[in-house]
Design an enzyme around this catalytic site. Structure first.
Site, PDB file in Angstrom:
ATOM      1  N   CYS A   1       6.457 -10.699  -0.253  1.00  0.00           N
ATOM      2  CA  CYS A   1       5.287 -11.386  -0.805  1.00  0.00           C
ATOM      3  C   CYS A   1       4.671 -10.614  -1.958  1.00  0.00           C
ATOM      4  CB  CYS A   1       4.257 -11.671   0.270  1.00  0.00           C
ATOM      5  SG  CYS A   1       3.332 -10.232   0.854  1.00  0.00           S
TER       6      CYS A   1
ATOM      7  N   ASP B   1       9.413 -18.098   6.213  1.00  0.00           N
ATOM      8  CA  ASP B   1       8.159 -18.817   6.425  1.00  0.00           C
ATOM      9  C   ASP B   1       7.664 -19.333   5.082  1.00  0.00           C
ATOM     10  OD1 ASP B   1       6.120 -16.833   5.250  1.00  0.00           O
ATOM     11  OD2 ASP B   1       7.095 -15.579   6.754  1.00  0.00           O
TER      12      ASP B   1
ATOM     13  N   ARG C   1       0.848  -1.188   0.000  1.00  0.00           N
ATOM     14  CA  ARG C   1       0.000   0.000   0.000  1.00  0.00           C
ATOM     15  C   ARG C   1       0.881   1.234   0.000  1.00  0.00           C
ATOM     16  NH1 ARG C   1      -3.331  -0.587   5.282  1.00  0.00           N
ATOM     17  NH2 ARG C   1      -1.605  -1.929   5.902  1.00  0.00           N
TER      18      ARG C   1
ATOM     19  N   HIS D   1       5.865 -16.591   2.598  1.00  0.00           N
ATOM     20  CA  HIS D   1       6.760 -15.727   1.833  1.00  0.00           C
ATOM     21  C   HIS D   1       7.614 -16.524   0.858  1.00  0.00           C
ATOM     22  CE1 HIS D   1       5.670 -12.702   4.909  1.00  0.00           C
ATOM     23  NE2 HIS D   1       5.892 -11.853   3.916  1.00  0.00           N
TER      24      HIS D   1
ATOM     25  N   ASP E   1       7.818  -5.560   1.100  1.00  0.00           N
ATOM     26  CA  ASP E   1       7.536  -6.907   1.615  1.00  0.00           C
ATOM     27  C   ASP E   1       7.699  -7.883   0.451  1.00  0.00           C
ATOM     28  OD1 ASP E   1       6.365  -9.330   2.470  1.00  0.00           O
ATOM     29  OD2 ASP E   1       4.930  -8.302   3.760  1.00  0.00           O
TER      30      ASP E   1
END
Length: 451
Positions: free
Chosen positions: A267, A388, A259, A391, A265
């Site tokens: 991902c 993780d 955003r 991701h 990030d």
């Protein structure tokens, strides 16, 4: 006066991330060439080991994800498939059996055995089974009951509820329409007014929010755009402003933020990067420059603002989901609204002028490999975060998109200059509408259109 010049929390966080990232880049560029080559290498064996161990058994800390177990299957299986690897037959059978126990007797899949059916975990379960492939996996889905579940989730607004009594949002629309399209059960009843709902979620920024009145978000923008393509209503969106919004989500780190004014990030390498894969194909099918791409075009592959390549897509995207109604639900479902996937397919790209990527694909690859990759296996959000499975899945998916963003000949593999690091980093191509590996999609498409 002093308070007016103090940085905000957002600014401080952004500066900290930039310092961490640029420190990694500085260290990398001061390394000898042999060390640089190692740092840019995708550590396939370590990633596969990390992922396979996760599919076999997870520690007690994962109990917080008990309602997301089909998602864990998908994140792991898709990541393994992207690296052209397979799980052993016993583990494959165990996974199919587990997902079958997540299937509700009345249709749809829950987050675990005995849990209520949910559109998100239904999407994850179906994508997992498509990724595994083979008759046992593909035939395990009860399509008739799943269709009934989707009808029950359909809301008068045109959107879908995630579960019985649950929220209505763009994510629910995408998961429902994507699954119905993959399983060849998409019809006018499911499609009705979905486009109106998605359109109500496009914001003044150009991106798409989760629900009307909310903030534009990368994940919802991908979901909204993909849904509008699948229902053949993409022209209703303001694509020019959508492109403007997503282009400016790539930051100085090379990765994407989700955003405006948020942190990078890993991902979003897929959630934002995958949007460019869809836009590229839309340009291919609509003709040269049908979607306004703005000024300042740059053909330099290292320029941070280059324009979207339109004359290449992965092999096999010309499969037409709307021309074969020979599925088992044909007596119940009107399929006239099902998308012609050839509209974003590779044959339609021939004869159109080259348009270069809208984003800096090499910078994104650098962020993924140097900042998101854990050399011991797995990928992460950003430096300082832990690896993780989520991701790992979406960083690798974004990496696959990056590597093919410069393709000009749909039948040829990417040129070495388009793949950062050794060419062994090249991942399998995905179908960008569903985020499943392309050959697994093709097998599922053939299975569900002939059964």
């Amino acid at each position: 006066m002093e308070s007016l010049t103090s940085p905000t929390v957002t600014q401080r966080d952004q500066l900290l991330v930039e310092q961490q990232v640029f420190s990694l880049f500085k260290t990398f560029y001061n390394m000898p060439p042999s060390s640089q080559s190692f740092m840019l290498e995708l550590q396939r064996e370590n990633h596969v080991e990390y992922l396979t161990n996760g599919l076999k058994q997870l520690g007690p800390s994962f109990c917080v994800l008990d309602a997301n177990r089909p998602w864990i299957c998908y994140w792991i299986l898709h990541s393994i498939a992207l690296m052209d690897e397979f799980v052993d037959p016993e583990l494959e059978d165990n996974t199919i059996d587990f997902l079958s126990r997540c299937e509700d007797p009345n249709g749809g899949y829950g987050g675990g055995p005995g849990q209520m059916p949910h559109l998100a975990t239904t999407y994850a379960a179906v994508n997992s089974l498509v990724t595994l492939g083979g008759d046992k996996a593909l035939s395990s889905v009860n399509r008739e009951k799943l269709y009934s579940f989707m009808q029950q989730m359909k809301d008068a607004s045109g959107g879908f509820r995630m579960h019985d009594g649950g929220e209505i949002d763009v994510r629910a629309c995408y998961t429902a329409i994507s699954v119905a399209s993959l399983l060849n059960i998409l019809d006018d009843k499911l499609v009705q007014n979905v486009g109106n709902y998605i359109l109500s979620c496009q914001t003044y920024e150009g991106g798409i929010s989760g629900e009307p009145g909310s903030e534009a978000h990368g994940g919802y923008t991908f979901c909204g755009l993909a849904t509008m393509i699948l229902i053949n209503e993409v022209d209703r969106l303001d694509l020019s402003s959508l492109i403007d919004w997503v282009v400016f989500r790539q930051g100085v780190e090379g990765g994407f933020q989700g955003r405006t004014n948020k942190l990078v990030d890993g991902c979003y390498s897929f959630w934002q990067g995958g949007i460019f894969a869809l836009i590229k194909r839309l340009n291919s099918t609509k003709g040269e420059r049908s979607i306004p791409l703005g000024d300042g075009e740059d053909s330099d592959p290292e320029s941070p603002r280059t324009t979207a390549s339109s004359d290449a897509t992965e092999e096999g995207l010309n499969k037409d989901l709307s021309q074969d109604d020979s599925h088992s639900q044909k007596d119940h479902h009107d399929t006239s609204s099902r998308v012609n996937v050839a509209d974003i397919g590779h044959n339609s790209s021939k004869g159109h002028a080259k348009v270069n990527p809208l984003f800096n694909s090499l910078a994104l690859q650098q962020y993924i490999l140097l900042c998101s990759q854990d050399l011991n296996g797995g990928l992460r959000d950003k430096p300082g975060k832990s690896r993780d499975h989520y991701h790992t899945c979406y960083c690798l998916s974004g990496l696959s998109v990056c590597q093919r963003s410069w393709l000009e000949d749909e039948d040829a593999p990417p040129l070495p200059h388009a793949v950062l690091g050794p060419y062994s980093n090249l991942l399998e191509p995905i179908h960008p509408l569903y985020n499943v590996v392309l050959d697994r999609y093709q097998e599922a498409h053939e299975f569900y259109t002939s059964s």
